[in-house]
Design a protein around this motif. Sequence first.
Motif, mmCIF file in Angstrom:
data_model
loop_
_atom_site.group_PDB
_atom_site.id
_atom_site.type_symbol
_atom_site.label_atom_id
_atom_site.label_comp_id
_atom_site.label_asym_id
_atom_site.label_seq_id
_atom_site.Cartn_x
_atom_site.Cartn_y
_atom_site.Cartn_z
ATOM 1 N N ASN A 1 -117.625 52.676 -24.288
ATOM 2 C CA ASN A 1 -116.512 53.097 -23.426
ATOM 3 C C ASN A 1 -116.943 54.381 -22.731
ATOM 4 O OD1 ASN A 1 -114.192 53.908 -22.189
ATOM 5 N ND2 ASN A 1 -112.980 54.102 -24.054
ATOM 6 N N GLY B 1 -115.414 55.593 -20.161
ATOM 7 C CA GLY B 1 -114.265 56.201 -19.503
ATOM 8 C C GLY B 1 -113.987 55.579 -18.153
ATOM 9 N N VAL B 2 -114.585 54.417 -17.897
ATOM 10 C CA VAL B 2 -114.370 53.712 -16.640
ATOM 11 C C VAL B 2 -113.093 52.890 -16.749
ATOM 12 C CG1 VAL B 2 -115.312 51.980 -15.056
ATOM 13 C CG2 VAL B 2 -116.828 53.647 -16.151
ATOM 14 N N GLU B 3 -112.228 53.002 -15.737
ATOM 15 C CA GLU B 3 -110.939 52.321 -15.743
ATOM 16 C C GLU B 3 -110.755 51.528 -14.452
ATOM 17 O OE1 GLU B 3 -107.711 55.204 -17.165
ATOM 18 O OE2 GLU B 3 -109.286 56.519 -16.391
ATOM 19 N N LYS B 4 -109.951 50.500 -14.527
ATOM 20 C CA LYS B 4 -109.624 49.730 -13.327
ATOM 21 C C LYS B 4 -108.672 50.534 -12.448
ATOM 22 C CE LYS B 4 -109.992 45.178 -15.533
ATOM 23 N NZ LYS B 4 -111.176 44.743 -14.791
ATOM 24 N N TYR C 1 -113.520 57.797 -11.825
ATOM 25 C CA TYR C 1 -113.673 58.454 -13.125
ATOM 26 C C TYR C 1 -112.797 59.697 -13.215
ATOM 27 C CZ TYR C 1 -115.950 60.538 -17.177
ATOM 28 O OH TYR C 1 -116.206 61.089 -18.412
ATOM 29 N N CYS D 1 -112.184 61.302 -16.593
ATOM 30 C CA CYS D 1 -112.237 61.774 -17.983
ATOM 31 C C CYS D 1 -113.026 63.065 -18.128
ATOM 32 C CB CYS D 1 -112.843 60.690 -18.880
ATOM 33 S SG CYS D 1 -111.861 59.184 -18.974
ATOM 34 N N SER E 1 -116.195 46.901 -15.353
ATOM 35 C CA SER E 1 -115.165 47.308 -14.381
ATOM 36 C C SER E 1 -115.574 48.508 -13.539
ATOM 37 C CB SER E 1 -113.846 47.601 -15.113
ATOM 38 O OG SER E 1 -113.425 46.488 -15.852
ATOM 39 N N HIS F 1 -104.196 43.850 -9.493
ATOM 40 C CA HIS F 1 -104.044 43.707 -10.942
ATOM 41 C C HIS F 1 -103.646 42.295 -11.370
ATOM 42 C CE1 HIS F 1 -104.723 47.789 -12.234
ATOM 43 N NE2 HIS F 1 -103.838 48.264 -11.382
#
Length: 206
Positions: free
Chosen positions: A27, A29-32, A36, A38, A66, A156
């Motif tokens: 992980n 810290g990559v999000e959809k 970035y 974090c 992602s 989404h």
Amino acid sequence: LTQDAELLFLLKEIRRRQLPITHIAPNFGVEKGVDYRCGGLEELEARVRRQYRLASEHGVMLDCHSGDDLASATRKVFGRATEGNIHFKISPSLQVIFGETLEDLYPEQFRFWWDDTLAYARREAQGGASVALESLREYENSPHPQPSARTSLFQHFNFATVGKRDAQGQFIFREKFYDLPAAFYEEYAQRIEQRLGEVAQDVFSR
């Protein structure tokens, strides 16, 4: 965030158990839907570089899930830290680009996808899904709500339509995506080529 010690534990266990693992996805810290957030990019690059070295020492390739919504500067961090040796996934964005192309060229045919996506998001919202509630709120509170592949709601929730099946397990809408005019697929291919070129330039160029 996956810490170095956690990754090292997994890598050692993979080796000890002689598991046929080729990739591992910490992980990072990559999000959809967002770039970035974090911490700073310097910290991210240092952490990815350390974890890349750990994985390489154990014969395993890092996998970034992602990466679609990362900015160019963030993608370059992954490229530098791994020397371009990383499995960098952006597959969700390719379907979103399909939706954007359909919206731009054939908005009436895009509408069925939008209507089904909106209905799905509303069902999820009724069940209390926070992403659905937030996406619907953002869409409904926009100055001019209208069907668009460029909304977070579509980004989404568009995937349900493509995979929807009937009681016999047959795809309901799948043929609609394969029976479009040639001009659509030509434009789509150009957009995909541009997108993949941009990502490759950032992540894999040395």
